[in-house]
Design an enzyme around this catalytic site. Structure first.
Site, PDB file in Angstrom:
ATOM      1  CG  HIS A  75      26.158 -53.952  29.616  1.00  0.00           C
ATOM      2  ND1 HIS A  75      26.003 -55.075  30.385  1.00  0.00           N
ATOM      3  CD2 HIS A  75      26.759 -53.034  30.418  1.00  0.00           C
ATOM      4  CE1 HIS A  75      26.506 -54.863  31.593  1.00  0.00           C
ATOM      5  NE2 HIS A  75      26.965 -53.620  31.638  1.00  0.00           N
ATOM      6  CE1 TYR A 216      23.616 -63.005  29.331  1.00  0.00           C
ATOM      7  CE2 TYR A 216      22.020 -64.584  30.150  1.00  0.00           C
ATOM      8  CZ  TYR A 216      22.333 -63.311  29.739  1.00  0.00           C
ATOM      9  OH  TYR A 216      21.362 -62.334  29.734  1.00  0.00           O
ATOM     10  N   PRO A 307      13.874 -66.158  32.540  1.00  0.00           N
ATOM     11  CG  PRO A 307      14.699 -65.837  34.683  1.00  0.00           C
ATOM     12  CD  PRO A 307      13.744 -66.666  33.901  1.00  0.00           C
ATOM     13  CE  LYS A 311      15.221 -60.711  24.319  1.00  0.00           C
ATOM     14  NZ  LYS A 311      15.671 -59.377  23.931  1.00  0.00           N
ATOM     15  CE1 TYR A 399      21.275 -58.982  26.539  1.00  0.00           C
ATOM     16  CE2 TYR A 399      21.013 -61.354  26.746  1.00  0.00           C
ATOM     17  CZ  TYR A 399      21.254 -60.121  27.317  1.00  0.00           C
ATOM     18  OH  TYR A 399      21.456 -60.036  28.681  1.00  0.00           O
TER      19      TYR A 399
HETATM   20  P1  FAS Z   1       4.061 -57.265  36.851  1.00  0.00           P
HETATM   21  O1  FAS Z   1       3.793 -58.592  37.471  1.00  0.00           O
HETATM   22  O2  FAS Z   1       5.389 -56.626  36.955  1.00  0.00           O
HETATM   23  O3  FAS Z   1       2.986 -56.195  37.315  1.00  0.00           O
HETATM   24  C1  FAS Z   1       1.621 -56.550  37.510  1.00  0.00           C
HETATM   25  C2  FAS Z   1       1.057 -55.638  38.594  1.00  0.00           C
HETATM   26  O4  FAS Z   1      -0.346 -55.882  38.685  1.00  0.00           O
HETATM   27  C3  FAS Z   1       1.668 -55.951  39.956  1.00  0.00           C
HETATM   28  O5  FAS Z   1       2.166 -54.769  40.544  1.00  0.00           O
HETATM   29  C4  FAS Z   1       0.489 -56.518  40.747  1.00  0.00           C
HETATM   30  O6  FAS Z   1       0.515 -56.133  42.106  1.00  0.00           O
HETATM   31  C5  FAS Z   1      -0.701 -55.872  40.045  1.00  0.00           C
HETATM   32  N1  FAS Z   1      -1.954 -56.644  40.182  1.00  0.00           N
HETATM   33  C6  FAS Z   1      -2.121 -57.972  40.003  1.00  0.00           C
HETATM   34  N2  FAS Z   1      -3.413 -58.297  40.213  1.00  0.00           N
HETATM   35  C7  FAS Z   1      -4.070 -57.141  40.539  1.00  0.00           C
HETATM   36  C8  FAS Z   1      -5.415 -56.833  40.873  1.00  0.00           C
HETATM   37  N3  FAS Z   1      -6.356 -57.778  40.922  1.00  0.00           N
HETATM   38  N4  FAS Z   1      -5.746 -55.544  41.140  1.00  0.00           N
HETATM   39  C9  FAS Z   1      -4.794 -54.574  41.095  1.00  0.00           C
HETATM   40  N5  FAS Z   1      -3.494 -54.807  40.791  1.00  0.00           N
HETATM   41  C10 FAS Z   1      -3.141 -56.084  40.516  1.00  0.00           C
HETATM   42  N6  FAS Z   1      12.342 -60.628  33.688  1.00  0.00           N
HETATM   43  C11 FAS Z   1      13.538 -60.401  33.128  1.00  0.00           C
HETATM   44  O7  FAS Z   1      13.578 -59.964  31.988  1.00  0.00           O
HETATM   45  N7  FAS Z   1      14.699 -60.649  33.822  1.00  0.00           N
HETATM   46  C12 FAS Z   1      14.691 -61.105  35.110  1.00  0.00           C
HETATM   47  O8  FAS Z   1      15.729 -61.322  35.721  1.00  0.00           O
HETATM   48  C13 FAS Z   1      13.452 -61.340  35.739  1.00  0.00           C
HETATM   49  N8  FAS Z   1      13.380 -61.747  37.040  1.00  0.00           N
HETATM   50  C14 FAS Z   1      12.169 -61.964  37.619  1.00  0.00           C
HETATM   51  C15 FAS Z   1      12.061 -62.385  38.955  1.00  0.00           C
HETATM   52  C16 FAS Z   1      10.812 -62.615  39.550  1.00  0.00           C
HETATM   53  C17 FAS Z   1      10.725 -63.069  40.996  1.00  0.00           C
HETATM   54  C18 FAS Z   1       9.630 -62.440  38.790  1.00  0.00           C
HETATM   55  C19 FAS Z   1       8.262 -62.731  39.387  1.00  0.00           C
HETATM   56  C20 FAS Z   1       9.715 -62.013  37.471  1.00  0.00           C
HETATM   57  C21 FAS Z   1      10.981 -61.765  36.880  1.00  0.00           C
HETATM   58  N9  FAS Z   1      11.102 -61.315  35.565  1.00  0.00           N
HETATM   59  C22 FAS Z   1      12.292 -61.088  34.972  1.00  0.00           C
HETATM   60  C23 FAS Z   1       9.927 -61.069  34.772  1.00  0.00           C
HETATM   61  C24 FAS Z   1       9.368 -59.710  35.150  1.00  0.00           C
HETATM   62  O9  FAS Z   1      10.336 -58.751  34.944  1.00  0.00           O
HETATM   63  C25 FAS Z   1       8.093 -59.513  34.382  1.00  0.00           C
HETATM   64  O10 FAS Z   1       8.234 -59.903  33.025  1.00  0.00           O
HETATM   65  C26 FAS Z   1       7.574 -58.077  34.418  1.00  0.00           C
HETATM   66  O11 FAS Z   1       7.443 -57.688  35.773  1.00  0.00           O
HETATM   67  C27 FAS Z   1       6.247 -58.041  33.686  1.00  0.00           C
HETATM   68  O12 FAS Z   1       5.675 -56.794  33.884  1.00  0.00           O
HETATM   69  P2  FAS Z   1       4.079 -56.660  33.989  1.00  0.00           P
HETATM   70  O13 FAS Z   1       3.457 -57.402  32.857  1.00  0.00           O
HETATM   71  O14 FAS Z   1       3.821 -55.221  34.162  1.00  0.00           O
HETATM   72  O15 FAS Z   1       3.662 -57.485  35.269  1.00  0.00           O
HETATM   73  C1  PHB Z   2      19.586 -59.254  35.764  1.00  0.00           C
HETATM   74  O1  PHB Z   2      20.526 -58.434  35.811  1.00  0.00           O
HETATM   75  O2  PHB Z   2      18.731 -59.367  36.679  1.00  0.00           O
HETATM   76  C2  PHB Z   2      19.440 -60.164  34.570  1.00  0.00           C
HETATM   77  C3  PHB Z   2      20.216 -59.920  33.455  1.00  0.00           C
HETATM   78  C4  PHB Z   2      20.097 -60.761  32.354  1.00  0.00           C
HETATM   79  C5  PHB Z   2      19.218 -61.838  32.397  1.00  0.00           C
HETATM   80  C6  PHB Z   2      18.439 -62.070  33.531  1.00  0.00           C
HETATM   81  C7  PHB Z   2      18.558 -61.237  34.627  1.00  0.00           C
HETATM   82  O3  PHB Z   2      19.117 -62.666  31.330  1.00  0.00           O
END
Ligand code: FAS
Ligand code: PHB
Length: 409
Positions: A75, A216, A307, A311, A399
């Site tokens: 993109h 957006y 989100p 980021k 971005y």
């Molecule tokens: P993560 O949370 O991805 O990974 C942490 C890992 O540690 C998990 O697999 C967990 O099971 C494990 N863990 C935790 N405690 C533990 C323990 N005691 N022992 C062993 N393992 C353990 N970001 C965006 O940019 N755009 C989005 O649209 C977006 N949507 C999201 C939607 C949801 C529902 C959530 C919760 C987050 C969203 N995010 C989004 C943010 C997301 O992408 C996070 O920033 C990203 O997963 C962060 O990555 P990690 O820091 O690796 O953490």
């Molecule tokens: C997505 O595609 O999940 C997405 C893209 C841009 C955003 C948040 C989520 O800012």
């Protein structure tokens, strides 16, 4: 119990932990990843979708970009929609860069496959219960797996365990312990937190994307985002109450609200089967510092962003890149300066990411307690950042992503 040994103990097989493991392995530094969930669970957790320019480049440079380039979308811009008019932000013209649209769970799949192909170790179903001896030279991870208690002695522990992990609390305890012991430079952990009065209702739908790039939308009813996952699957979000019940949103109501909020001349929102619905809360959070003794936090373990600015995933991989570079210099070359400056390097970049995510959220969403003046300020922001070259450039450079290693370069 006899503890196993490794150089770096990594808690969590999310983007941060897996990216760190990959980068360490490529530098010949052994690590073990402990993940509490199953492989199937982490590989199917639907989350983010946008990869910043330098994050995509990092994946390519480390041999995990092929499927992204084959199946992802490049993109070169995005769209802001308000007052029924679409405003394009041309990343390529403004910054020379682009982003990749490629699901987080696909990145996780690629990183796990690469880790296992390298012969690296990931233990699934391994829940870390305690991080001991953080202040000493050999911290120990105590974890439960298949009903048994196990221990892993490390030179370094990287808590990449997300917002609900054990790392942040362990770090706070280590900082308190250092203060109690009279360490001169010790300070406590400080957290910064902002909750937002709304959430995102997100859907995956078996519907071809209605636009080439993301939209957006700022609308009187609330924010909406049109995104995508493939040529046949769309990803869409709409602003809802923070305690929204999915049961209050049958498919028809979702599609009608999205159609109203995304409406603009010549546009028709295609509808179809909704494959998945979820409500994602919105929060800004940072805890400082991100290190104590031989324990380092990376990713959501240390910071959360709404989100809106896409980021979260990218900030997690950026922390992992900074930590990997510091660990290679320390464990392979004996130079601990990068490790000593890890938290400061990451926090400098993280606060800029927090600002951008907060700013995009404040500009694009409907706040029930906003005055007429507040709403005029939002509108002026939208007008300025879509009409001014300086405004569009500022939005675009944030971005597509700030430099991964900050001023360090
Ligand atoms: P993560 O949370 O991805 O990974 C942490 C890992 O540690 C998990 O697999 C967990 O099971 C494990 N863990 C935790 N405690 C533990 C323990 N005691 N022992 C062993 N393992 C353990 N970001 C965006 O940019 N755009 C989005 O649209 C977006 N949507 C999201 C939607 C949801 C529902 C959530 C919760 C987050 C969203 N995010 C989004 C943010 C997301 O992408 C996070 O920033 C990203 O997963 C962060 O990555 P990690 O820091 O690796 O953490
Ligand atoms: C997505 O595609 O999940 C997405 C893209 C841009 C955003 C948040 C989520 O800012």
């Amino acid at each position: 119990m006899t503890a196993r040994q490794t150089r770096v103990g990594i808690i969590g097989a999310g983007p941060a932990g897996l990216a760190l493991a990959l980068l360490l392995e490529r530098a010949g530094i052994e690590s073990v990843v402990l993940e509490r969930h199953t492989r199937e669970y982490v590989e199917n957790r639907i989350r983010a979708g946008i990869l910043e320019y330098e994050v995509a480049e990092l994946l390519r440079a480390n041999g995990v970009g092929a499927r992204m380039d084959r199946e992802g979308f490049r993109h070169a811009g995005t769209n802001l929609l308000f007052d029924g008019a679409l405003h394009h932000i041309d990343f390529a013209a403004l910054t020379g860069k682009h982003v990749m649209l490629y699901s987080q769970h696909e990145v996780v799949r690629d990183l796990i496959a690469a880790r296992l192909a390298q012969g690296g170790e990931i233990r699934f179903g391994a829940e870390v219960a305690e991080i001991a001896a953080i202040g000493g030279p050999r911290p120990v991870l105590h974890w439960r797996e298949a009903g048994g208690e196990r221990a892993l002695a490390c030179e370094i522990v990287a808590a990449c365990d997300g917002f609900h992990g054990v790392g942040r609390a362990a770090l706070a305890g280590a900082l308190t312990g250092a203060m109690d012991a009279g360490a001169l430079d010790a300070g406590g952990m400080e957290s910064f937190d902002r909750a937002y009065p709304f959430a995102w209702l997100g859907i995956l739908a078996a519907v071809p994307p209605a636009k080439e790039e993301l939209v957006y939308a700022s609308h009187a009813e609330g924010f909406a985002l049109l995104s995508m996952r493939s040529a046949t699957v769309s990803r869409l979000y709409l602003q809802c109450a923070p305690d929204e019940l999915l049961s209050a949103w049958p498919d028809g109501r979702i599609w009608e609200a999205l159609a109203r909020r995304l409406a603009h001349p010549g546009f028709t929102l295609p509808t179809g089967p909704i494959l998945q619905k979820s409500v994602t809360p919105m929060r800004s959070f940072v805890s400082e510092p991100m290190q104590a003794g031989r324990l380092f936090l990376a990713g959501d373990a240390a910071h959360i962003v709404p989100p809106t600015g896409a980021k979260g995933l990218n900030a997690a991989v950026a922390d992992a890149a900074v930590l990997a570079r510091a660990l290679v210099r320390a464990l392979r070359d004996g130079d601990e300066r990068g490790l000593a400056g890890y938290s400061a390097t990451c926090l400098d970049r993280i606060w800029k990411i927090e600002r951008f995510s907060w700013w995009m959220t404040a500009m694009m969403h409907r706040f029930a307690d906003h005055s007429a003046f507040d709403r005029r300020m939002q509108h002026a922001e939208l007008e300025y950042y879509t009409s001014s070259l300086a405004g569009r450039t500022a939005l675009a450079e944030n971005y597509v992503g700030l430099p991964l290693y900050g001023e360090e370069g």
